[in-house]
Design an enzyme around this catalytic site. Sequence first.
Site, mmCIF file in Angstrom:
data_model
loop_
_atom_site.group_PDB
_atom_site.id
_atom_site.type_symbol
_atom_site.label_atom_id
_atom_site.label_comp_id
_atom_site.label_asym_id
_atom_site.label_seq_id
_atom_site.Cartn_x
_atom_site.Cartn_y
_atom_site.Cartn_z
ATOM 1 N N SER A 1 -9.362 1.380 3.131
ATOM 2 C CA SER A 1 -8.524 2.197 2.267
ATOM 3 C C SER A 1 -7.462 1.416 1.494
ATOM 4 O O SER A 1 -6.835 1.973 0.594
ATOM 5 C CB SER A 1 -7.825 3.277 3.094
ATOM 6 O OG SER A 1 -7.001 2.694 4.082
ATOM 7 N N SER B 1 -9.664 -0.993 7.162
ATOM 8 C CA SER B 1 -9.062 -0.734 5.846
ATOM 9 C C SER B 1 -8.316 -1.917 5.236
ATOM 10 O O SER B 1 -7.920 -1.850 4.071
ATOM 11 C CB SER B 1 -8.121 0.469 5.925
ATOM 12 O OG SER B 1 -8.863 1.656 6.068
ATOM 13 N N LYS C 1 0.858 -1.191 0.000
ATOM 14 C CA LYS C 1 0.000 0.000 0.000
ATOM 15 C C LYS C 1 0.891 1.238 0.000
ATOM 16 O O LYS C 1 1.927 1.257 0.694
ATOM 17 C CB LYS C 1 -0.884 -0.051 1.255
ATOM 18 C CG LYS C 1 -1.882 1.064 1.424
ATOM 19 C CD LYS C 1 -2.726 0.815 2.674
ATOM 20 C CE LYS C 1 -3.806 1.857 2.886
ATOM 21 N NZ LYS C 1 -4.669 1.523 4.042
#
Lengths: 72, 472
Positions: free
Chosen positions: B156, B180, B81
Amino acid sequence: MSTDDRTASMRHAFEAMTALNGLTLPPERVETIYEGFVGLQAMTADLRRPRTAAAEPAGIFVPDTIIRSAAP
Amino acid sequence: MTEPLETLSIADLGTGLRNGSLTSAKITEHCLSRIAELDPALNAFITVTGDRAMQDAAKADRELADGTDRGPMHGIPYGLKDIYDTAGIRTTCHSKLREDVIPATDSVCAEKLAQAGGVLLGKLSTHEFAFGGPSFDLPFPPARNPWNRDHGPGGSSSGSGAAVAMGMMRTAMGSDTGGSIRGPAAYCGVIGIKPTYGLVSRRGVFPLSYTMDHCGPLSKTVEDAAITLQAVAGYDAIDPACADMPVPDFRASLNAGVKGMKIGLLRSFYADAEGMAPESSAAIDAAAETLRSLGAEVEDVQGASPFTQYNSCGRVILLAEAYAIHEEDLKTRPLDFGQLTMERIMLGAYISAADLVQAQRLRRELSQEVNSIFLKQYDVLLAPSSMTPAPRIDAPQKGFPLAWPMQTMPFNVTGNPAMSIPIGFSDSGLPLSMQIVGGYFDEATVFRVGQAYEAATQWHLKWPEPALVEAA
């Protein structure tokens, strides 16, 4: 307090806290943030329960490790 | 090996690497080819590190040929990420504010995965600062759901979910502050585990909320997730939240089954919740029945505090901490944030000190409820990950939605390990999911239950149709 009074009070609190925090909200975003502020008040009310003074917050603090600023 | 490479587990790839039927270079080329072919329609990546990946792969092949074996991640491609610092590779947080930031050092997880011989394919899309979107007013487009690109992949860790689901890689790192990791895992139909708070170092990962942030993997299967977590778990003396305790072998009891286990279903969290989709509820009932058929005793948990209290507690703490992190930028250049991110984080300015302390007092009470009551009665707990399948990516977004379809926040509040696992598909063909929640530092039991369920149901063998993505 009437609904109108409550709304006015809420709006006043929002504007005062915005100023106290030194924030300049973009005018086109103010209403959305205000709606969030109103919702947040409902959430913070949900945090209150009957508690004694001894009811401590979460958080574990171990004296010899709480401050770590460098590799061992 | 004749199967498409993306269908081989990390363990199977490892077997091929060690018996000479595969090379890391071949696996990596395959991943890069799928990224080139499929990612233009999914936007899972912000930065593809193709040259670095091929160098990592060549090194892994040399080492394995020379008899140096770094373990199960050796030669295996993965992604990060884009809030994980990577030395010499930009780390944008999907934000205009950090569009050109190139860290000098690796995050601890990046460093550990490199030491384990992993092959970095690139940096993956996120909601801005792990909290906004899906947003269309950022420097990079939002990731899309591989099962239907008109829908969001969740967030996310949106790129991590999309990339793993689409077979661009078997595993990727995400972060989870209110769901997330588990949200995108749920919407994309993959495994996502938020480990115990303190198991994995957060150092070098851009923070959203200091006491709620967790680092963990999104992976195609339970075993892939266990292997990845094994590589990144462990004490880091510089992360003040990291626990100094031994890390067990997460695969040691992976196939031990659930016979005789007691499992509690947190039905009160969702039974009367507004917005709970009937097909999501039915899928959880079916999953509970599957676990019963495997020999577990499953019953409804009694006496849980309302879900709304867990959610309010977590949201207040998250907002207060996130605002503190971004205060300077919110005061001086609020319009450099995406609209959703700014409107959400800004609310932290309106939380009083008393509110925050009350939230922390409630947090202790809720943590005691889960750990001193429920997890004394049950080996693990079950709960929905999301109350609905993935919404459309263009669904109207509110600045601060009070009704939130995710049921992941409670275990950020309590710090327990929680894993999202696919449990079927909606009538519209989108993944459904549930969480398996364990005791502190008992990820092994969470994986064990997940493995038993996965083996019995085989949802992990279903893949999105590449042709639909390519045609978009």
